[in-house]
Write a protein that holds these residues in place. Structure first.
Motif, mmCIF file in Angstrom:
data_model
loop_
_atom_site.group_PDB
_atom_site.id
_atom_site.type_symbol
_atom_site.label_atom_id
_atom_site.label_comp_id
_atom_site.label_asym_id
_atom_site.label_seq_id
_atom_site.Cartn_x
_atom_site.Cartn_y
_atom_site.Cartn_z
ATOM 1 N N PHE A 340 2.775 -8.853 -2.030
ATOM 2 C CA PHE A 340 3.266 -7.698 -1.281
ATOM 3 C C PHE A 340 3.643 -6.556 -2.233
ATOM 4 O O PHE A 340 3.255 -5.403 -2.020
ATOM 5 N N VAL A 341 4.388 -6.882 -3.287
ATOM 6 C CA VAL A 341 4.811 -5.861 -4.247
ATOM 7 C C VAL A 341 3.618 -5.251 -4.960
ATOM 8 O O VAL A 341 3.577 -4.052 -5.236
ATOM 9 N N ALA A 342 2.608 -6.081 -5.255
ATOM 10 C CA ALA A 342 1.417 -5.582 -5.938
ATOM 11 C C ALA A 342 0.659 -4.562 -5.089
ATOM 12 O O ALA A 342 -0.098 -3.737 -5.635
ATOM 13 N N ARG A 343 0.869 -4.589 -3.778
ATOM 14 C CA ARG A 343 0.178 -3.654 -2.876
ATOM 15 C C ARG A 343 1.175 -2.697 -2.217
ATOM 16 O O ARG A 343 1.034 -2.314 -1.054
ATOM 17 N N LYS A 344 2.163 -2.314 -2.991
ATOM 18 C CA LYS A 344 3.235 -1.443 -2.495
ATOM 19 C C LYS A 344 2.687 -0.156 -1.884
ATOM 20 O O LYS A 344 3.143 0.266 -0.813
ATOM 21 N N GLU A 345 1.755 0.488 -2.545
ATOM 22 C CA GLU A 345 1.258 1.766 -2.048
ATOM 23 C C GLU A 345 0.684 1.625 -0.642
ATOM 24 O O GLU A 345 0.880 2.501 0.209
ATOM 25 N N GLU A 346 -0.008 0.520 -0.384
ATOM 26 C CA GLU A 346 -0.581 0.309 0.943
ATOM 27 C C GLU A 346 0.504 0.056 1.982
ATOM 28 O O GLU A 346 0.412 0.525 3.121
ATOM 29 N N ALA A 347 1.546 -0.696 1.594
ATOM 30 C CA ALA A 347 2.653 -0.954 2.525
ATOM 31 C C ALA A 347 3.385 0.337 2.858
ATOM 32 O O ALA A 347 3.733 0.583 4.026
ATOM 33 N N VAL A 348 3.611 1.175 1.855
ATOM 34 C CA VAL A 348 4.290 2.456 2.082
ATOM 35 C C VAL A 348 3.437 3.361 2.969
ATOM 36 O O VAL A 348 3.960 4.069 3.838
#
Length: 418
Positions: A340-348
């Motif tokens: 999840f943290v590795a894909r932070k930009e997508e989550a944001v």
């Protein structure tokens, strides 16, 4: 820095290394300097006071709102440091009072006749499906994986979980299987394909229902796997040879255990078998963590095994096997958090920074609960007839070997469509 927060940290942090910078820029260190260094900063005095008075709720809120900032280490490191040092004598009377009030409110809510199950489920599981694709395995298994053997990948561990559960169900071709809490359909499809059984999965999430039906249709399973928007309480009086429930029981609520197992007893065939897979805790707590209750899983409760067994017995069901999986969910949550943290930009991009920090805190806090608070997974095998389950566990390994052969030739799963 507020004196109440300073006093609290001095009471709590005896070992480790914590550096805290207050809203004015003043810095203070806590602990003996050992271990991994953690540094936090508060942006305003009100945030400091809030955490000092109600850390169980406000710590997560202040992190989520960006008013408590991690400057060294991550949120898991901070939570683990606090938990490793926490002692009961650090509690204030105000904290004790808040806990008692929350326990009382939770006990009342769990026994109210008003059914909020649909609303509670929608709060979490009807979020944008792309969110779950950021961190789950290819099959979207949103429950504890089974890391046997240790060190396998998340996808391999989730497949091992399905294999282990299927083996305990003692499946035979043509049987009718009920899945209570069917998620995005992965378990139901696995059982149908691996054992040639007919599966009905029920959920209260419209988003999960849509995804599940779409997946089953694409794998040409619509005739043997069906999904329904259905509350378990109101299941029609149809009999099932097998019942499975994975990661749903935590949402039932302690006041409804009798009703849950009463319904199981009503729809389970006389020669039927059930496998219940749930998070458990070492002893009763009577209340859910307030941050999780408010922001993540409203209405949920993690039971001690001793709170579950009496309800099974009162429903005239037989407990045939109990297995405890101690650290597997900790490993699962570590994978989820890192992905999840590795894909932070997508989550944001899906939501915003505040939502990202809320979920990061939820995943880190949940992981910490398994690594530091001794939460675990329990699997309870249930039957109505004592002779339908073998008197030893050899059959589990034998069935798992068969399912491994099936998996080797199983067509690969397609990515979940949104």
């Amino acid at each position: 820095m507020t004196s109440s927060l300073r006093l609290l940290l001095h009471k709590i942090i005896a070992t480790g290394s914590l550096r805290l910078t207050d809203h004015s820029g003043a810095t203070e260190t806590y602990g003996d300097g050992s271990g991994k260094a953690v540094a936090i900063r508060f942006t305003d005095e009100e945030a400091e006071e809030a955490v000092a008075n109600d850390p169980l709720l406000k710590l997560g809120e202040m992190y989520m709102d960006g008013r408590m900032v991690l400057e060294e280490g991550d949120i898991y490191d901070f939570l683990a440091l606090v938990k490793e040092n926490t002692r009961s004598e650090a509690l204030t009377w105000k904290m004790v009072g808040l806990t008692v009030a929350r326990i009382a409110a939770a006990q009342v809510r769990s026994r109210l006749p008003v059914n909020h199950n649909r609303r509670n489920v929608a709060h979490h599981y009807d979020l944008n499906a792309r969110l779950f694709d950021l961190f789950l395995d290819r099959d979207w298994q949103y429950s504890c994986a089974y890391f046997n053997p240790p060190g396998i990948s998340l996808d391999e561990a989730q497949q091992a979980k399905k294999r282990h559960i299927a083996s305990k169900l003692l499946l035979e071709p043509g049987q009718k299987v009920l899945e209570i809490g069917s998620g995005w359909g992965g378990m139901a499809m696995y059982l149908a394909e691996a054992a040639a059984v007919d599966v009905t999965g029920i959920t209260l999430s419209e988003e999960q229902l849509r995804v599940s039906r779409n997946r089953a249709e694409k794998r040409a399973l619509a005739d043997t796997v069906r999904f329904k928007l259905q509350d378990y309480r109101y299941l029609p009086p149809q009999k099932y040879d097998r019942i499975v429930s994975v990661g749903m029981f935590e949402h039932v609520g302690i006041g409804n255990y009798g009703r849950f197992f009463g319904k199981v007893a009503e729809v389970l065939d006389d020669n039927g078998v059930m496998l219940l897979h749930s998070i458990g805790r070492p002893k009763p707590s009577y209340v859910t963590n307030p941050f999780i209750e408010k922001y993540i899983f409203p209405g949920g409760y993690i039971p001690a095994v001793g709170e579950v067994l009496p309800a099974i017995e009162k429903a005239d069901l037989l407990i045939r096997d109990v297995e405890i999986l101690p650290l597997h969910y900790g490993h699962t949550l570590r994978h989820w958090r890192e992905r999840f943290v590795a894909r932070k930009e997508e989550a944001v991009a899906l939501y915003d920074e505040r939502f990202f920090r809320m979920w990061e805190f939820y995943l880190a806090g949940s992981e910490m609960a398994f690594t530091h608070e001794e939460l675990f997974i329990f699997q309870i095998q249930i039957a109505r007839n004592q002779n339908v389950v073998p008197d030893n566990r050899d059959y589990i390994a034998e069935a798992e070997a068969r399912y491994r052969t099936f998996e080797a030739g199983r067509p690969p799963l397609e990515p979940v469509a949104f």
